[in-house]
Design an enzyme around this catalytic site. Structure first.
Site, PDB file in Angstrom:
ATOM      1  N   GLU A 158       0.787  -1.230   0.000  1.00  0.00           N
ATOM      2  CA  GLU A 158       0.000   0.000   0.000  1.00  0.00           C
ATOM      3  C   GLU A 158       0.826   1.290   0.000  1.00  0.00           C
ATOM      4  O   GLU A 158       0.945   1.977   1.024  1.00  0.00           O
ATOM      5  CB  GLU A 158      -0.966   0.000   1.193  1.00  0.00           C
ATOM      6  CG  GLU A 158      -1.931  -1.165   1.167  1.00  0.00           C
ATOM      7  CD  GLU A 158      -2.908  -1.169   2.320  1.00  0.00           C
ATOM      8  OE1 GLU A 158      -3.966  -1.802   2.180  1.00  0.00           O
ATOM      9  OE2 GLU A 158      -2.631  -0.544   3.371  1.00  0.00           O
ATOM     10  N   GLU A 172      -5.311  -8.568   0.937  1.00  0.00           N
ATOM     11  CA  GLU A 172      -5.964  -8.224   2.206  1.00  0.00           C
ATOM     12  C   GLU A 172      -7.437  -7.992   1.943  1.00  0.00           C
ATOM     13  O   GLU A 172      -7.818  -7.388   0.934  1.00  0.00           O
ATOM     14  CB  GLU A 172      -5.373  -6.956   2.846  1.00  0.00           C
ATOM     15  CG  GLU A 172      -4.017  -7.120   3.475  1.00  0.00           C
ATOM     16  CD  GLU A 172      -3.541  -5.825   4.154  1.00  0.00           C
ATOM     17  OE1 GLU A 172      -4.402  -5.018   4.577  1.00  0.00           O
ATOM     18  OE2 GLU A 172      -2.323  -5.633   4.243  1.00  0.00           O
TER      19      GLU A 172
END
Length: 484
Positions: free
Chosen positions: A174, A384
């Site tokens: 991320e 995720e």
């Protein structure tokens, strides 16, 4: 099993398991030669975590890793996604600094034990824990020329040490969170921001974009290194994982339709350029790639690593540049709410004042990006996907284990994965619910729980929640077992 039954299952090579990150679970921050990361001291500063607690112990997984692997084996997972601590492997972080043999040995033993249990290691090189020394030496991610070289060296050390056994690599987790939350909002380490009540230094108008640029280039040059020096012999795949949620227009107005589109814009790694809207918004503040850099960046991921949690309704307007001047809401025009309320206190999944919502549009998001990427032969790993049950941390253990809202969340998202693969032909090859364990949730401390396994932080005992049981059964029922 009939051919019709096989046709209604995910393929036998579909990978599923659970995910964690080093600083969130390992603890033992001053053990066996580990150096400090930027989170070590940051999490100890007043008001940097909601409960005032830090990551010194976390879930004590540096000591309890054998027990954790035994639990993963009990669950029957095919894979385990975990991250390496850069400062445990190279305590000072730099390309001329010594490598820590005990750090290498820890992860090597972990990888061997996973493989002995038939569990595929899915390894993240960087999940937000930059060595503190690199930040102190030259500003860390703010210094492109230095950080790219140091990151690529760190990656090379890992490829050399573990690549004979690791066949699935993620370079960075991320980049948006690294850059915006660490150098824009200042809520994540190193906590830089223009808000002088939050940080004594930093420039939120420029630093996030400099950092994001450095992160992308570090990723890309590490991938180039892997492809040129390791891939042919080791036979692995390497990519990056991006956070992004499904975005829907608040209503049918052209402005809100456009706002939702901006929220779905993807990045130079896949399309070879920053989104036009981003260029218009930032103008000269947005760093530019040289032609040579862009050649390295474009196509620098063997797959699309997707971290996704929720759905947003989007309205044009607002004053938040980090959201592209798009307002996110969970409230429909008629006043009804989108999905089931969860609990998290930071923007997006880390946005102050907004709660999580359980509203599965995962199938739509996968289809959207799949259509963008077909020409690049992309496949997906959902790295995720998770849900924080409201007030779970204040519930008795017996009640917290009955995490029905989380079960319902995963019911929707597993059905979305299956529909995307079997009905729409989207090439999804892996799914990792977040998280294997309740853990240190960054600026939330230990208040927010995402785990499918409950952790009693006083005793470090692990207790499977109903969500773990649901997922284990679902994948047992819905993935082709092959010849077993």
């Amino acid at each position: 099993m009939t051919s019709a039954e096989v046709a209604n299952k995910l393929p036998k090579d579909f990978i599923w398991g659970f995910a964690t990150a080093s600083f969130q679970i390992e603890g033992s921050t001053n053990v066996d030669g580990r150096g400090k990361s930027i989170w070590d001291d940051f999490s100890k500063q007043p008001k940097k975590t909601l409960d005032g607690r830090d990551g010194d112990v976390a879930t004590d997984s540096y000591r309890l890793w054998k027990e954790d692997i035994a639990l993963l084996a009990h669950y029957g997972v095919k894979s385990y996604r975990f991250s390496l601590s850069w400062s445990r492997i190279i305590p000072l972080g730099g390309r001329n600094d010594p490598v820590n043999p005990k750090g290498i040995a820890f992860y090597s033993n972990l990888i061997d034990a996973l493989l002995e249990h038939g569990i595929i290691p899915f390894v993240t090189l960087y999940h937000w824990d930059l060595p503190q020394t690199l930040h102190d030496r030259y500003g860390g991610w703010l210094n492109k020329d230095e950080i790219v070289q140091d990151y690529v060296h760190y990656a090379k050390v890992c490829f050399q040490a573990f690549g004979d056994r690791v066949k699935h690599w993620l370079t960075v987790n991320e980049p948006w969170c690294v850059s915006i939350l660490g150098y824009g909002r200042g809520v994540f380490a190193p906590g830089r921001s223009s808000d002088r009540e939050r940080s004594p230094e930093g420039d939120s108008s420029t630093e996030p974009w400099i950092v994001g640029h450095s992160v992308i280039l570090s990723h890309a040059y590490a991938v180039r290194l892997y492809r040129e020096q390791f891939k042919a012999v080791q036979g692995g795949q390497i990519g990056i994982t991006l956070n992004g949620d499904w975005a829907m227009p608040y209503d049918d107005s052209p402005q809100n339709v456009e706002a939702a589109q901006h929220a779905l814009d993807v990045d130079p790694i896949y399309l070879g350029h920053y989104p036009e809207y981003m260029k218009q918004m930032l103008q000269e503040r947005l760093p530019e790639f040289t032609p040579e850099e862009l050649k390295v960046v474009k196509g620098s991921s063997d797959f699309y690593g997707m971290n996704t949690y929720t759905t947003h309704l989007c309205r044009a307007g607002g004053d938040d540049e980090f959201q592209g001047f798009v307002e996110y809401t969970f409230i429909r025009p008629d006043g009804t709410q989108l999905g089931t309320q969860g609990k998290c206190l930071l923007p997006s999944r880390f946005r102050t004042g907004n709660s999580w919502r359980c509203c599965s549009a995962l199938c739509l998001l996968l289809n959207y990006i799949w259509k963008l990427g077909r020409c690049a032969d992309l496949h997906f790993s959902v790295t995720e996907n998770g849900f924080a049950v409201k007030d779970e941390s204040s519930k008795p253990i017996e009640e917290a284990l009955q995490d029905n809202d989380r079960v319902n969340y995963f019911k929707g998202n597993t059905a979305s994965i299956k529909a995307a693969v079997l009905e729409d032909g989207v090439d999804v090859r892996a799914y990792f619910p977040w998280s294997f364990l309740d853990n240190f949730e960054w600026a939330d401390g230990y208040i927010t729980r995402f785990g499918v396994t409950y952790v009693d932080y006083e005793t470090q005992q692990r207790y499977p929640k109903e969500s773990a049981k649901f997922l284990v059964k679902w994948f047992g029922d819905n993935v082709d077992a092959g010849d077993r």
